[in-house]
Design an enzyme around this catalytic site. Structure first.
Site, PDB file in Angstrom:
ATOM      1  N   GLN A 291       0.835  -1.209   0.000  1.00 61.32           N
ATOM      2  CA  GLN A 291       0.000   0.000   0.000  1.00 61.32           C
ATOM      3  C   GLN A 291       0.872   1.263   0.000  1.00 61.32           C
ATOM      4  O   GLN A 291       0.579   2.237  -0.682  1.00 61.32           O
ATOM      5  CB  GLN A 291      -0.930  -0.012   1.228  1.00 61.32           C
ATOM      6  N   GLU A 292       1.957   1.218   0.754  1.00 65.06           N
ATOM      7  CA  GLU A 292       2.792   2.410   0.903  1.00 65.06           C
ATOM      8  C   GLU A 292       3.617   2.720  -0.336  1.00 65.06           C
ATOM      9  O   GLU A 292       3.745   3.880  -0.720  1.00 65.06           O
ATOM     10  CB  GLU A 292       3.742   2.243   2.101  1.00 65.06           C
TER      11      GLU A 292
END
Ligand code: BLG
Length: 464
Positions: A291-292
């Site tokens: 996600q990051e």
């Protein structure tokens, strides 16, 4: 006395007396398998709710192929219900009775991206085609062969749908035919797999009970299926298992599959090592990392947050990270920080919500999260439930709300997407990877599709 005339108990009465519902299914990602929490799968979860409604225990049995499911269903002391992604067909109607439908699926011909794409039935001639033995796909190909005598295909009971898709992905066969839901679930593992065309009508999946006169169980099943259809339970299950492509989008799903193969292996051992250190599931850390940064070590966000786990300068300092662009340090720091924010949470927040709250705090900070919890409390919602607090978070970016909070403005929509995406990635990762084995050596590239072991022939696959 008329005692001798006591009627034989109905199937439903027997189930309730025994306290057990015996269900037969297949061990496959779209039906039944083991994940981090034990038994799971779309069919499993649906049938578990049915057993709970009946107030009985669920006992799952698995069959190696579809023919076995139907023959075991007919046995006097066999399972009473088959929940295995079954579609009724004329041939099967002699063997079983089918419930109301619960899932609509379309049969699809699958090919490998980059190869010639067949667009109709005639295009199947001359291709290497493999389908599940005894499946409705095989039945319909047999029908098609009458029209196209040159059509050749093979059937196998040594494989599951995931194997078929993998074989297309790797070019071992040209085509297969599977149902749309099975593709939807597996698309995220096989980047080269594509739909060539829909072949055949949309069909309904149904549960099956043994042939016969006794309708007691079938009526109960139908009432249950109608209920879960109306109250939204069924839709939630469909979204959880088959909604990846809807949520990630087609491009996102292909991309995830590609990154799973191309990027994750480089970092997997570091996720595992940090996970072991911090006592957390490595796949959750990997999901945060995806996600990051989409598993890229050298990224910087618009706001100057950097690295694989996107640490702010302050967080990095606090966690002893000297170089945020070093993936090993970033993962270690991210894992440590995640556990730190989790421990800081109020004791009244219990799992699994605790994990979702910790993710939100990782992204937006514990102070803002507390503001949203207080808001939930004031609205009569439950401040310990993620489902409730996530409704409040977006308010933190509206002045009329944030002006009355302790920590003020925050981009409150961000942690809501953040948590939703990570949960989605985490689900997928737990389906494709093995859990951290006790004392195991940290291995690279340990990707694993449920129910299938790549290195061994399918018949030796462990029963999950
Ligand atoms: C997080 C910090 C929190 C911090 C919040 O910001 O960064 N987390 C980490 O460093 C791991 O410590 O909380 S606070 O210390 O209580 O203030 C709030 O400041 C990071 C977030 C910010 C976000 N990603 C990890 O999820 C981010 O980069 N957002 C901007 C994206 S972009 O620039 O618009 O693309």
């Amino acid at each position: 006395m008329l005692g001798a005339c006591v009627e034989k108990p109905s199937t439903l009465e027997r189930i309730k007396e025994d306290g057990v519902l015996r269900v037969i299914t297949r061990n496959s990602p779209a039906t039944y398998f083991q994940d981090r929490n034990g038994e799971t799968g779309f069919e499993y979860e649906l049938v578990k709710r049915f057993a709970d409604d009946l107030g009985v225990k669920l006992q799952i049995e698995t069959a190696d192929n579809l023919d076995d499911i139907f023959s075991q269903l007919g046995q006097p002391n066999g399972p009473v219900l088959a929940a295995a992604g079954l579609v009724s067909s004329e041939q099967r109607k002699n063997q079983a009775r089918f419930s109301h439908p619960y899932l609509e699926v379309t049969p699809q011909v699958i090919y490998r991206n980059g190869k010639t794409r067949p667009t109709n039935a005639a295009g199947l001639v001359g291709k290497r085609i493999l389908v599940l033995k005894g499946s409705s796909h095989a039945e319909q190909l047999a029908e098609l062969k009458k029209q196209y005598p040159g059509l050749e295909y093979e059937e196998s009971d040594q494989v599951e749908v995931v194997d078929l898709l993998r074989m297309v992905d790797e070019g071992q066969i040209d085509l297969t035919r599977v149902d749309s839901n099975e593709l939807a679930m597996n698309q995220v593992y096989f980047p080269n797999v594509r739909v060539a065309f829909d072949l055949g009508d949309t069909r309904d999946q149904r549960w099956a009970v043994a042939a016969g006169e006794d309708n007691s169980l079938l009526n109960e099943i139908n009432a249950f299926l109608d209920k879960v259809q109306k109250n939204g339970t069924l839709q939630r299950l469909k979204d959880r298992y088959y909604g990846h492509v809807d949520v990630l989008g087609y491009v996102g799903a292909y991309t995830f599959a590609q990154h799973l193969q191309e990027r994750l292996p480089r970092f997997e051992k570091h996720f595992r090592a940090s996970a072991k250190q911090e006592q957390v599931d490595w796949r959750l850390l990997a999901a945060i990392g995806y996600q990051e940064s989409l598993w890229q070590a050298e990224v910087t966000s618009k706001t100057g947050v950097r690295g694989l786990m996107m640490l702010t300068q302050r967080t990095a300092q606090a966690m002893g990270v000297s170089n945020r662009l070093d993936p090993v340090q970033s993962i270690r720091g991210g894992a440590k920080y995640f556990m730190h924010v989790k421990e800081e949470l109020d004791d009244s927040i219990k799992e699994p919500d605790r994990t979702w709250f910790a993710l939100a705090a990782y992204n937006v900070g514990g102070g803002h999260l507390d503001d949203a919890r207080k808001m939930a409390q004031r609205e009569g919602l439950n401040p310990n439930k993620w489902l409730d607090v996530k409704k409040m978070l977006p308010r933190l970016s509206q002045k009329k709300y944030y002006s009355k909070t302790k920590y003020g403005y925050a981009r409150g929509g961000e942690p809501v997407h953040f948590v939703a995406n990570i949960r989605r990635y985490y689900d997928i990762l737990t389906w494709v990877t093995q859990p951290q084995l006790e004392g195991s050596q940290v291995a690279e590239g340990n990707l694993h599709v449920p129910g299938v072991n790549k290195d061994k022939p399918a018949e030796q696959s462990p029963q999950l």
